[in-house]
Write a protein that holds these residues in place. Structure first.
Motif, PDB file in Angstrom:
ATOM      1  N   LEU A 128       0.769  -0.924   0.026  1.00  0.00           N
ATOM      2  CA  LEU A 128      -0.013  -0.115  -0.008  1.00  0.00           C
ATOM      3  C   LEU A 128       0.969   0.997  -0.513  1.00  0.00           C
ATOM      4  O   LEU A 128       1.092   1.949  -0.775  1.00  0.00           O
ATOM      5  CB  LEU A 128      -1.058  -0.018   1.273  1.00  0.00           C
ATOM      6  CG  LEU A 128      -2.339  -1.066   1.475  1.00  0.00           C
ATOM      7  CD1 LEU A 128      -3.327  -0.783   2.176  1.00  0.00           C
ATOM      8  CD2 LEU A 128      -2.837  -1.276  -0.005  1.00  0.00           C
ATOM      9  N   LYS A 129       2.001   1.439   1.041  1.00  0.00           N
ATOM     10  CA  LYS A 129       2.586   2.690   0.789  1.00  0.00           C
ATOM     11  C   LYS A 129       2.992   2.809  -0.814  1.00  0.00           C
ATOM     12  O   LYS A 129       3.356   4.190  -0.980  1.00  0.00           O
ATOM     13  CB  LYS A 129       4.189   2.817   1.175  1.00  0.00           C
ATOM     14  CG  LYS A 129       3.526   2.358   2.941  1.00  0.00           C
ATOM     15  CD  LYS A 129       5.158   1.772   4.214  1.00  0.00           C
ATOM     16  CE  LYS A 129       4.732   1.994   5.451  1.00  0.00           C
ATOM     17  NZ  LYS A 129       5.754   1.448   6.698  1.00  0.00           N
ATOM     18  N   THR A 130       3.449   1.533  -1.219  1.00  0.00           N
ATOM     19  CA  THR A 130       4.494   1.316  -2.528  1.00  0.00           C
ATOM     20  C   THR A 130       3.448   2.189  -3.960  1.00  0.00           C
ATOM     21  O   THR A 130       3.183   3.034  -3.943  1.00  0.00           O
ATOM     22  CB  THR A 130       4.981   0.440  -3.185  1.00  0.00           C
ATOM     23  OG1 THR A 130       5.913   0.241  -2.530  1.00  0.00           O
ATOM     24  CG2 THR A 130       5.380   0.739  -4.879  1.00  0.00           C
ATOM     25  N   MET A 131       1.488   1.482  -3.713  1.00  0.00           N
ATOM     26  CA  MET A 131       1.490   2.629  -4.648  1.00  0.00           C
ATOM     27  C   MET A 131       0.643   3.783  -3.821  1.00  0.00           C
ATOM     28  O   MET A 131       0.069   5.117  -4.999  1.00  0.00           O
ATOM     29  CB  MET A 131      -0.283   1.159  -3.888  1.00  0.00           C
ATOM     30  CG  MET A 131      -0.089  -0.543  -4.602  1.00  0.00           C
ATOM     31  SD  MET A 131      -1.563  -0.902  -4.107  1.00  0.00           S
ATOM     32  CE  MET A 131      -2.683  -0.081  -4.873  1.00  0.00           C
ATOM     33  N   LYS A 132       1.001   3.579  -2.692  1.00  0.00           N
ATOM     34  CA  LYS A 132       0.780   5.631  -2.566  1.00  0.00           C
ATOM     35  C   LYS A 132       1.701   6.272  -2.973  1.00  0.00           C
ATOM     36  O   LYS A 132       1.495   7.813  -3.911  1.00  0.00           O
ATOM     37  CB  LYS A 132       0.329   5.750  -0.990  1.00  0.00           C
ATOM     38  CG  LYS A 132      -0.591   5.452  -0.355  1.00  0.00           C
ATOM     39  CD  LYS A 132      -0.658   5.910   1.261  1.00  0.00           C
ATOM     40  CE  LYS A 132      -1.946   5.484   1.777  1.00  0.00           C
ATOM     41  NZ  LYS A 132      -3.004   6.393   1.970  1.00  0.00           N
ATOM     42  N   ALA A 133       3.095   5.974  -2.846  1.00  0.00           N
ATOM     43  CA  ALA A 133       4.399   6.733  -3.492  1.00  0.00           C
ATOM     44  C   ALA A 133       4.327   6.955  -4.984  1.00  0.00           C
ATOM     45  O   ALA A 133       4.354   7.735  -5.837  1.00  0.00           O
ATOM     46  CB  ALA A 133       5.291   5.818  -2.854  1.00  0.00           C
ATOM     47  N   ASP A 134       3.525   5.849  -5.780  1.00  0.00           N
ATOM     48  CA  ASP A 134       4.416   5.762  -7.050  1.00  0.00           C
ATOM     49  C   ASP A 134       2.406   6.254  -8.081  1.00  0.00           C
ATOM     50  O   ASP A 134       1.951   6.839  -8.774  1.00  0.00           O
ATOM     51  CB  ASP A 134       4.293   4.079  -7.532  1.00  0.00           C
ATOM     52  CG  ASP A 134       2.718   3.515  -7.782  1.00  0.00           C
ATOM     53  OD1 ASP A 134       1.308   3.591  -7.047  1.00  0.00           O
ATOM     54  OD2 ASP A 134       3.066   2.136  -7.682  1.00  0.00           O
ATOM     55  N   GLY A 135       1.180   6.364  -7.044  1.00  0.00           N
ATOM     56  CA  GLY A 135       0.986   7.632  -7.258  1.00  0.00           C
ATOM     57  C   GLY A 135      -1.089   6.280  -8.070  1.00  0.00           C
ATOM     58  O   GLY A 135      -2.039   7.251  -8.800  1.00  0.00           O
ATOM     59  N   THR A 136      -1.033   5.657  -7.979  1.00  0.00           N
ATOM     60  CA  THR A 136      -1.828   4.260  -8.308  1.00  0.00           C
ATOM     61  C   THR A 136      -2.723   4.736  -7.442  1.00  0.00           C
ATOM     62  O   THR A 136      -4.433   4.762  -7.942  1.00  0.00           O
ATOM     63  CB  THR A 136      -1.331   2.874  -7.949  1.00  0.00           C
ATOM     64  OG1 THR A 136      -0.454   2.158  -8.620  1.00  0.00           O
ATOM     65  CG2 THR A 136      -2.611   1.623  -7.962  1.00  0.00           C
ATOM     66  N   ILE A 137      -2.889   4.997  -5.855  1.00  0.00           N
ATOM     67  CA  ILE A 137      -3.861   4.952  -5.259  1.00  0.00           C
ATOM     68  C   ILE A 137      -5.106   6.027  -5.894  1.00  0.00           C
ATOM     69  O   ILE A 137      -6.220   6.383  -5.694  1.00  0.00           O
ATOM     70  CB  ILE A 137      -4.227   5.129  -3.511  1.00  0.00           C
ATOM     71  CG1 ILE A 137      -3.415   3.654  -3.274  1.00  0.00           C
ATOM     72  CG2 ILE A 137      -4.834   6.043  -3.340  1.00  0.00           C
ATOM     73  CD1 ILE A 137      -3.199   3.378  -2.028  1.00  0.00           C
ATOM     74  N   ASP A 138      -4.056   7.285  -6.196  1.00  0.00           N
ATOM     75  CA  ASP A 138      -5.021   8.633  -6.143  1.00  0.00           C
ATOM     76  C   ASP A 138      -5.438   8.653  -8.137  1.00  0.00           C
ATOM     77  O   ASP A 138      -6.619   8.631  -8.064  1.00  0.00           O
ATOM     78  CB  ASP A 138      -3.559   9.898  -7.009  1.00  0.00           C
ATOM     79  CG  ASP A 138      -3.729  10.266  -5.697  1.00  0.00           C
ATOM     80  OD1 ASP A 138      -3.919  10.380  -3.995  1.00  0.00           O
ATOM     81  OD2 ASP A 138      -1.896  11.124  -5.045  1.00  0.00           O
TER      82      ASP A 138
END
Length: 261
Positions: free
Chosen positions: A242-252
């Motif tokens: 989840l941290k990686t997905m936040k950092a790479d913009g996936t969640i946004d």
């Protein structure tokens, strides 16, 4: 007499099993890591053709791909049933839980937040003012709430216990909004984005946002019934993903695909 009692027992067992299958959508395997979400809280959590849907389902399905974990199973159920499944250890994690350790002591770990939800106060036009302090200035009003939903906050529920605020609970946001529009309740404390989308969809024009109750990060809350090295390893890998997905913009990008923003 023995036959009649036996039949009753089997009927009861069948009813319990059937209720579980309805809640889960499919039979669970012993090795499954079951995460359960609400089935009626769009755009965050919903159900389409029997399958979990919404922002959080897409986020978790993307995390499952990155984890390459075929045992991760996502299910949907009414919110009150979802909480019971996790509390009893029938599911391992409750998706979309706010951080409420006093209300949910059976959650042993809150994940990295999926998203920050803004909890707002919606009232019928003319009922409340924007300069009111929440919840103290709302004494005497009748509020709606989704059963089991604790976002209105501890002070709100203290006032309910004292009879200073009246409360009626329903199963969905749509039901509470309908009651609000029809004048059956005065106000409703609920997440802003999901509710604004529903108000636009329904064409309601007599409901105002009069304030913000809180900003609530939404987590996956993992059950204290699910422990051990495998559970700890999954939780650690899940949080890291989840941290990686936040950092790479996936969640946004996932949130934007639902909101159009």
């Amino acid at each position: 007499m023995y036959k009649r009692v036996t039949i009753r027992i089997w009927v009861a067992v069948f009813s319990i099993v059937s209720a579980w299958h309805l809640a889960s959508g499919s039979p669970a395997e012993a090795s499954d890591i079951i995460l359960v979400q609400d089935n009626a809280y769009p755009p965050y959590m919903s159900q389409t053709d029997g399958r979990p849907d919404g922002i959080y389902a897409v986020i978790i399905n993307e995390a499952r791909k990155r984890l390459a974990n075929s045992n991760l199973v996502l299910q949907a159920a009414p919110w009150t049933r979802a909480t019971v499944l996790v509390e009893n250890g029938r599911a391992m994690g409750l998706i979309g839980s706010y951080y409420k350790p006093q209300d949910r002591p059976w959650i042993r770990h809150w994940s990295v937040p999926l998203y920050d939800e803004e909890v707002s106060v919606f009232c019928r036009q003319g009922v409340a003012r924007r300069d009111w302090k929440y919840p103290e200035d709302y004494k005497g009003l009748l509020f709606g709430n989704v059963a089991g939903y604790r976002a209105p906050g501890p002070r709100f529920f203290e006032m309910v216990e004292k009879g200073e605020i009246k409360l009626e609970e329903a199963q969905t946001t749509e039901q509470n909004l309908s009651k609000l529009v029809l004048g059956r309740i005065d106000c409703y404390v609920v997440e802003r984005l999901a509710t604004e989308m529903l108000i636009r969809e329904k064409g309601y024009d007599n409901v105002d946002i009069v304030g913000t109750a809180s900003i609530e990060p939404a987590y996956v809350g993992f059950s204290d019934k699910w422990t051990g090295p495998d559970a700890d390893a999954f939780i650690r890998d899940f949080d890291r993903t989840l941290k990686t997905m936040k950092a790479d913009g996936t969640i946004d990008r996932i949130v934007a695909s639902f909101t159009g923003s």
